[in-house]
Design a protein around this motif. Structure first.
Motif, short mmCIF file in Angstrom:
data_model
loop_
_atom_site.label_atom_id
_atom_site.label_comp_id
_atom_site.label_asym_id
_atom_site.label_seq_id
_atom_site.Cartn_x
_atom_site.Cartn_y
_atom_site.Cartn_z
N ALA A 159 0.75 -1.11 0.03
CA ALA A 159 -0.16 -0.13 0.00
C ALA A 159 1.04 1.39 -0.05
O ALA A 159 0.41 2.17 0.44
CB ALA A 159 -1.09 0.14 1.17
N VAL A 160 2.11 1.08 -0.45
CA VAL A 160 3.07 2.34 -0.40
C VAL A 160 3.76 2.33 -1.80
O VAL A 160 4.37 1.37 -2.19
CB VAL A 160 4.13 2.29 0.82
CG1 VAL A 160 5.14 3.35 0.62
CG2 VAL A 160 3.21 2.35 2.11
N VAL A 161 3.69 3.46 -2.47
CA VAL A 161 4.44 3.41 -3.76
C VAL A 161 5.95 3.08 -3.49
O VAL A 161 6.64 3.88 -2.64
CB VAL A 161 4.32 4.85 -4.25
CG1 VAL A 161 5.07 5.03 -5.70
CG2 VAL A 161 2.88 5.13 -4.80
N ASP A 162 6.62 2.29 -4.22
CA ASP A 162 7.83 2.16 -4.19
C ASP A 162 8.89 3.23 -4.71
O ASP A 162 8.59 3.71 -5.68
CB ASP A 162 8.23 0.77 -5.02
CG ASP A 162 7.74 -0.42 -4.15
OD1 ASP A 162 7.41 -0.55 -3.15
OD2 ASP A 162 7.45 -1.53 -5.17
N VAL A 163 9.87 3.34 -3.82
CA VAL A 163 11.06 4.50 -4.35
C VAL A 163 12.18 3.62 -5.01
O VAL A 163 12.72 2.76 -4.40
CB VAL A 163 11.44 5.26 -3.15
CG1 VAL A 163 12.64 6.24 -3.70
CG2 VAL A 163 10.16 6.18 -2.78
N HIS A 164 12.40 3.78 -6.25
CA HIS A 164 13.38 2.76 -6.89
C HIS A 164 14.81 3.58 -6.88
O HIS A 164 15.76 2.99 -6.64
CB HIS A 164 13.10 2.65 -8.27
CG HIS A 164 11.84 1.84 -8.87
ND1 HIS A 164 11.54 0.76 -8.03
CD2 HIS A 164 10.85 1.97 -9.41
CE1 HIS A 164 10.43 0.10 -8.31
NE2 HIS A 164 9.98 1.08 -9.19
N ASP A 165 14.89 4.91 -6.97
CA ASP A 165 15.97 5.70 -7.18
C ASP A 165 15.99 7.00 -6.73
O ASP A 165 14.91 7.69 -6.83
CB ASP A 165 16.86 5.51 -8.69
CG ASP A 165 18.11 5.66 -8.68
OD1 ASP A 165 18.90 6.12 -7.58
OD2 ASP A 165 18.70 5.58 -9.75
N GLN A 166 16.87 7.60 -6.45
CA GLN A 166 16.91 9.06 -6.34
C GLN A 166 18.23 9.75 -6.93
O GLN A 166 19.61 9.02 -6.85
CB GLN A 166 16.79 9.88 -4.94
CG GLN A 166 17.64 9.39 -4.01
CD GLN A 166 18.91 10.10 -3.94
OE1 GLN A 166 18.60 11.43 -4.13
NE2 GLN A 166 19.95 9.87 -3.34
N GLY A 167 18.59 11.07 -7.37
CA GLY A 167 19.78 11.67 -7.87
C GLY A 167 19.66 12.98 -7.99
O GLY A 167 18.58 13.66 -7.88
N GLU A 168 20.68 13.59 -8.42
CA GLU A 168 20.91 14.94 -8.69
C GLU A 168 21.73 15.00 -10.32
O GLU A 168 22.53 14.41 -10.58
CB GLU A 168 21.91 15.73 -8.04
CG GLU A 168 21.94 17.17 -8.29
CD GLU A 168 22.72 17.94 -7.26
OE1 GLU A 168 23.07 19.06 -7.38
OE2 GLU A 168 23.07 17.37 -6.08
N HIS A 169 20.93 15.71 -11.00
CA HIS A 169 21.12 15.96 -12.65
C HIS A 169 21.78 17.22 -12.87
O HIS A 169 21.18 18.24 -12.71
CB HIS A 169 20.15 15.53 -13.47
CG HIS A 169 20.43 15.45 -14.68
ND1 HIS A 169 21.06 14.45 -15.48
CD2 HIS A 169 20.61 16.53 -15.78
CE1 HIS A 169 21.38 14.67 -16.75
NE2 HIS A 169 21.14 16.04 -17.03
N VAL A 170 22.90 17.30 -13.16
CA VAL A 170 23.44 18.76 -13.37
C VAL A 170 23.70 18.98 -14.85
O VAL A 170 24.54 18.09 -15.57
CB VAL A 170 24.81 18.98 -12.86
CG1 VAL A 170 25.45 20.19 -13.01
CG2 VAL A 170 24.93 18.63 -11.57
#
Length: 585
Positions: free
Chosen positions: A72-83
């Motif tokens: 019942a929780v949306v899965d978080v796959h990845d996070q990042g910063e794009h320059v």
């Protein structure tokens, strides 16, 4: 001429059409080209991405959100910063500044807000169908020490197959604890803020419980309890007013559900359920008590054909100016204008026909792979289930919950000082234990506090002790606990202390009072008192609990005359207290 390539983040995520826009971010449909799967890409606003404090907090909250593993929780796959740079990224349609992004599970469907716009109030069964997974997802986050802070219909996603998922864990926390926070960011969610969030900015699991109570109110009535022209006016109501019962708006809401909403939205956090798990347990009890039928969650309405993503994504710049020319929809969601599609050229039509045949074979392979995957899942984790939390539920409700978890319950009864009779007091194994489906578990149902058993006078001490132990109490013998009795043999039980039928705590001592066998008989033999002076005769009779009554034989007698007759006669057996008539001269 083919369309130029869409934006590519971190050399892995291809950015597609815009799905939604809020106060802090925009959400795009995307593709993970490494795993060839669709994803949702949330790109934070540049004003937030430029704040170092927000970037650090964003990364920490994203890692925390990724720990939540719950359907019942949306899965978080990845996070990042794009320059972005002015060379390669310009061709991809990115802006020049840094971009913070979050890659999440793509939920094909819509939000709970879409459902409320289309249907209004959902009714009691559908409201329960939505709230149960929402609270289950929040409960898992609370178990891990996380707080959502922004529970609202826009953050509840519902797929086209009826799956309900909570989204956006941690983003409000990241903004609130950085310099990027502002009053403007509260405006969109002030209708669901708890009094303590408004007053001090502090939030814990009970703040999410408050927001969930407001959400339940809205599902039952079609609108939140407080609205106003400004955020301040709505916030003032949260801090200074009690949430009204939803039955004032929706007449079909029963009193039990009114009470649940009012408990969840108490202004004092200490008066609310401690966390989402506690509120979910109360929701289950109300559902059982009201016999609420199980229905599937309401599915968001289908999007119009012109709003569906059927064309390739054109290049776009992911900046705050990306929405220029867009019109804002209700609830902060923005609908982006789409390029006009005049249809593919002829050479593409021929290519697509060949691709259809290839797609059919791919589908067959995927079906076979799915069958293999399902078999592997069943042989692996699919055979297992978790022991649900049953303490506090009624026996019938506990049986239903066990059936839903594919478990078989074996019921036993035991006294319990703090759990009312008829409610589950313990389980074996404990909650969350991993079990094979179909396993038998022991469910202990409370029979309430024990009562002192009824021990009949004359019962042997051993039998009395056994009866007291079987009642969950402790038998006690004492040399001083004796009592005279002429009807109970010496050494047998006369009574108990406390008396039979009295309710006491489990294990409390119960004193057994036994007969000393020294009681006086109820009848006596009349003594011979003829020849005695009247007063001496009266004293003799009084010692035997007999009364004396003088009758003079002559009209003129003397004081304290001599007894010349008695009735009843000497040797007769009479009850104590009998009057003996004495004739004197």
């Amino acid at each position: 001429m083919n369309a130029p390539p869409a934006a590519l983040l971190d050399a892995r995520y291809r950015v597609g059409p815009l799905l939604a826009r809020g106060g802090m971010s925009a959400v795009y449909r995307g593709t993970d080209i490494r795993l060839d799967r669709p994803v949702a890409i949330k790109v934070m606003e540049p004003r937030l991405a430029a704040d170092p404090a927000f970037r650090a907090r964003f990364e920490r909250e994203a890692r925390s959100a990724a720990r939540i593993d719950h359907p019942a929780v949306v899965d978080v796959h990845d996070q990042g910063e794009h320059v972005s740079d002015t060379g390669h990224d310009s061709a991809l349609g990115l802006g020049d500044g840094p971009l913070l992004f979050l890659v999440m599970e793509l939920v094909e469907g819509g939000t709970l807000r879409d459902v409320l716009r289309a249907r209004g109030a959902l009714g009691v069964p559908a409201a329960f169908a939505v709230m149960e997974p929402v609270l289950a997802g929040l409960a898992e986050a609370h178990r891990l020490g996380m707080v959502h802070r922004d529970v609202k219909p826009e953050n509840v996603l519902i797929s086209r197959t009826g799956e309900v998922k909570v989204a956006d864990f941690g983003l409000v926390t990241a903004a609130a604890q950085s310099r990027a926070s502002s009053a403007g960011m509260i405006m969109g969610t002030v209708a669901y803020l708890s009094p303590e969030q408004v007053a001090t900015g502090a939030a814990d699991a009970r703040s999410d419980v408050y927001a969930a109570g407001i959400l339940l109110y809205e599902l039952l009535t079609g609108a939140p309890p407080y609205t106003g022209d400004t955020a301040i006016s709505v916030a003032y109501r949260h801090v200074n007013s009690d949430v009204p019962p939803p039955s004032q708006i929706a007449g079909d809401v029963p009193p039990e559900l009114d009470a649940l909403v009012l408990r969840a939205t108490r202004r004092d956090p200490a008066a609310r359920p401690a966390d989402a798990a506690a509120l979910l347990a109360e929701l289950h009890r109300v559902a059982v008590r009201l016999d609420v039928p199980r229905v599937p969650p309401p599915v968001p309405p289908a999007r119009p054909v012109e709003d569906q993503d059927t064309v390739p994504a054109a290049p776009r710049r992911l900046t705050s100016g990306a929405a220029t020319g867009a019109h804002a929809g209700p609830g902060g969601t923005r609908a982006m204008p789409r390029p006009v599609d005049d249809g593919p050229p002829p050479h593409l039509r021929a290519r697509r026909r060949s691709r259809r045949v290839f797609a059919v074979w791919i589908a067959i392979v995927l079906v076979l792979a799915m069958l293999v995957g399902v078999s592997a899942w069943w042989l692996g984790s699919g055979r297992w289930t978790a022991m649900p939390r049953l303490v506090g539920l009624e026996e019938s409700a506990a049986q239903r919950v066990l059936a839903d978890a594919d478990l078989v319950g074996r019921l036993t009864e035991a006294h319990h000082d703090d759990v009312d009779a008829g409610l589950v007091s313990a389980t074996d194994p404990p909650p969350d234990a991993r079990l094979l489906r179909g396993s038998t578990v022991t469910v202990t149902v409370s029979s309430g506090r024990p009562t002192v058993p009824d021990v009949a006078p004359g019962t042997s001490v051993a039998a009395a002790e056994q009866a007291i132990r079987e009642a969950g109490l402790t038998p006690v013998r004492s040399s001083e606990a004796t009592e005279d009795s002429d009807s109970v043999p010496e050494g047998a039980v006369v009574r108990t202390d406390p008396e039979a039928g009295e309710e006491v705590a489990t294990g409390e001592p119960v004193t057994i009072v036994v007969s000393s066998g020294e009681g006086e008989p109820e009848t006596v033999r009349v003594p011979m008192v003829i020849g005695e002076d009247y007063e001496d005769a009266a004293d003799i009779l009084e010692e035997l609990d007999l009364e004396a009554e003088e009758e003079t034989a002559f009209l003129i007698g003397r004081e304290n005359g001599r007894v010349i007759g008695q009735d009843p006669p000497a040797g007769a057996t009479v009850d104590r207290g009998t009057t003996i008539h004495l004739s004197t001269v």
